[in-house]
Design a protein around this motif. Sequence first.
Motif, PDB file in Angstrom:
ATOM      1  N   ARG A  83      -7.021 -11.304 100.569  1.00 22.90           N
ATOM      2  CA  ARG A  83      -6.598 -12.657 100.225  1.00 22.90           C
ATOM      3  C   ARG A  83      -5.549 -12.576  99.127  1.00 22.90           C
ATOM      4  O   ARG A  83      -5.784 -11.993  98.075  1.00 22.90           O
ATOM      5  CB  ARG A  83      -7.773 -13.512  99.734  1.00 22.90           C
ATOM      6  N   ARG A 143      -9.531 -27.515  95.346  1.00 23.50           N
ATOM      7  CA  ARG A 143      -8.090 -27.395  95.629  1.00 23.50           C
ATOM      8  C   ARG A 143      -7.590 -28.621  96.396  1.00 23.50           C
ATOM      9  O   ARG A 143      -6.665 -28.525  97.210  1.00 23.50           O
ATOM     10  CB  ARG A 143      -7.807 -26.107  96.403  1.00 23.50           C
ATOM     11  N   ALA A 153       3.420 -19.780  98.142  1.00 22.76           N
ATOM     12  CA  ALA A 153       2.675 -19.157  99.240  1.00 22.76           C
ATOM     13  C   ALA A 153       3.499 -19.166 100.523  1.00 22.76           C
ATOM     14  O   ALA A 153       3.516 -18.181 101.269  1.00 22.76           O
ATOM     15  CB  ALA A 153       1.354 -19.895  99.454  1.00 22.76           C
ATOM     16  N   GLY A 208      -8.059 -21.772 103.092  1.00 15.35           N
ATOM     17  CA  GLY A 208      -6.722 -22.291 102.853  1.00 15.35           C
ATOM     18  C   GLY A 208      -6.215 -23.303 103.854  1.00 15.35           C
ATOM     19  O   GLY A 208      -5.030 -23.633 103.853  1.00 15.35           O
ATOM     20  N   SER A 230      -6.128 -14.869  92.721  1.00 12.12           N
ATOM     21  CA  SER A 230      -6.733 -16.197  92.644  1.00 12.12           C
ATOM     22  C   SER A 230      -5.927 -17.076  91.707  1.00 12.12           C
ATOM     23  O   SER A 230      -5.378 -16.598  90.712  1.00 12.12           O
ATOM     24  CB  SER A 230      -8.178 -16.096  92.139  1.00 12.12           C
ATOM     25  N   ASP A 231      -5.899 -18.371  92.008  1.00 14.35           N
ATOM     26  CA  ASP A 231      -5.299 -19.321  91.078  1.00 14.35           C
ATOM     27  C   ASP A 231      -6.143 -19.482  89.819  1.00 14.35           C
ATOM     28  O   ASP A 231      -5.676 -20.020  88.818  1.00 14.35           O
ATOM     29  CB  ASP A 231      -5.053 -20.677  91.749  1.00 14.35           C
ATOM     30  N   ASN A 266      -2.062 -22.648  99.345  1.00 15.21           N
ATOM     31  CA  ASN A 266      -1.619 -21.560  98.471  1.00 15.21           C
ATOM     32  C   ASN A 266      -2.395 -20.269  98.682  1.00 15.21           C
ATOM     33  O   ASN A 266      -2.502 -19.446  97.773  1.00 15.21           O
ATOM     34  CB  ASN A 266      -1.723 -21.988  96.999  1.00 15.21           C
ATOM     35  N   ALA A 267      -2.938 -20.087  99.882  1.00 14.83           N
ATOM     36  CA  ALA A 267      -3.718 -18.888 100.180  1.00 14.83           C
ATOM     37  C   ALA A 267      -3.217 -18.225 101.450  1.00 14.83           C
ATOM     38  O   ALA A 267      -2.933 -18.902 102.445  1.00 14.83           O
ATOM     39  CB  ALA A 267      -5.198 -19.245 100.334  1.00 14.83           C
ATOM     40  N   TRP A 269     -11.232  -9.757 101.276  1.00 16.26           N
ATOM     41  CA  TRP A 269     -12.056 -10.896 101.662  1.00 16.26           C
ATOM     42  C   TRP A 269     -13.132 -10.504 102.668  1.00 16.26           C
ATOM     43  O   TRP A 269     -14.244 -11.008 102.645  1.00 16.26           O
ATOM     44  CB  TRP A 269     -11.171 -11.998 102.257  1.00 16.26           C
ATOM     45  N   MET A 317      -3.178 -15.077  96.776  1.00 20.88           N
ATOM     46  CA  MET A 317      -3.062 -16.471  96.354  1.00 20.88           C
ATOM     47  C   MET A 317      -1.941 -16.649  95.343  1.00 20.88           C
ATOM     48  O   MET A 317      -1.679 -15.764  94.526  1.00 20.88           O
ATOM     49  CB  MET A 317      -4.374 -16.970  95.726  1.00 20.88           C
TER      50      MET A 317
END
Length: 352
Positions: free
Chosen positions: A327, A180, A271, A152, A11-12, A293-294, A316, A329
């Motif tokens: 997922r 996002r 990504a 995303g 995750s970001d 970015n995913a 996920w 990221m």
Amino acid sequence: MISNTLQSVASDNNAGVHPRILQAMADANQADAIAYGDDPWTKALAAQFQALLGPDCRSFPVFLGTAANVLCLQAMTQPWEAVICAPSAHINRDECGAAEAVAGRKLLTTAPNPQGHGKIFPRDIEPLLGSRGFVHQVQPRVVSITQSTELGVCYSLDELRDLADFCKQHDLLLHMDGARLPNACAALGCSLKEMTADVGLDALTLGGTKNGMMFGEAVVVFRDDLAAALPFLRKQGMQLVSKMRYLSAQLLELYGTELWLENARHANAMAAMLAGRVAGVPGLEFVHPVQTNALFVRAPRPLLARLREEFFFYFWDDGASDRPVARWMTSWSTSQEAVQRFVYRLEAALQG
């Protein structure tokens, strides 16, 4: 001293704080400043958001994205009114029922549409409007969308305009969860204003934490009636920050410069680099288009388990499948070297 060597593509949110954000907080840490938002940084931030998003917007810094969403929806509805959203919406899946428990607003989810990749369209909303005027059922009032979606993928500007036009025709308000949003702007090459005020948005949750800040988001509204209610809702909702200058200084550094866009562009680029490197790996399947970015990748469980021994990420859609969805990221701080290490580890995991 705590040593942290976590390697993460989860995750970001896991990324650190951008040095310029830390410096902005340090620069704000001078002398005294009037509390609760009556400080120079918060006043400058309000002016900056109006410069970015248009003179009609009003902004309210808050601690958390969940709180920002709840405050938006609370301001936009009466207790007997409901919010329409996608099944995958963050407000529906990942906020522990906060909109319903804290704001007391019923969420109405559209029918599942795997081909929508988290997006909803007027044709999805229309079937949920049949209860209008019927006293025994909640009354739809708000449509809430996420840009980019939890999967995303980005709404195009035309899709956003179509939604806004539909909402106006049916006396609905349109809210955007923009946790996002910078990544979507970077992907589509458009400004924040083009994607919000210009398409006819009524309220926006504008993200900061996922894009290099330590903490903080902003509630932004484009209607006077919503702006009038929010100071009181924010206080009642325990989001009126006492030492607000430290929150506003972060948002001001992010959105008062091009940092929001630079960070988002970098995360998206990393990504895209990762997607390009793993696209031909046997057994891997992209479940959703990689636009921001995913990456959502379906792969054999043993392969993902071996990879997860070194790199942390989330499953996920786990269930009992032997090919779950993971997922991956990237963030503002993801380096090309980190992507390369991940790819090397993936290639090693393929060898067993």
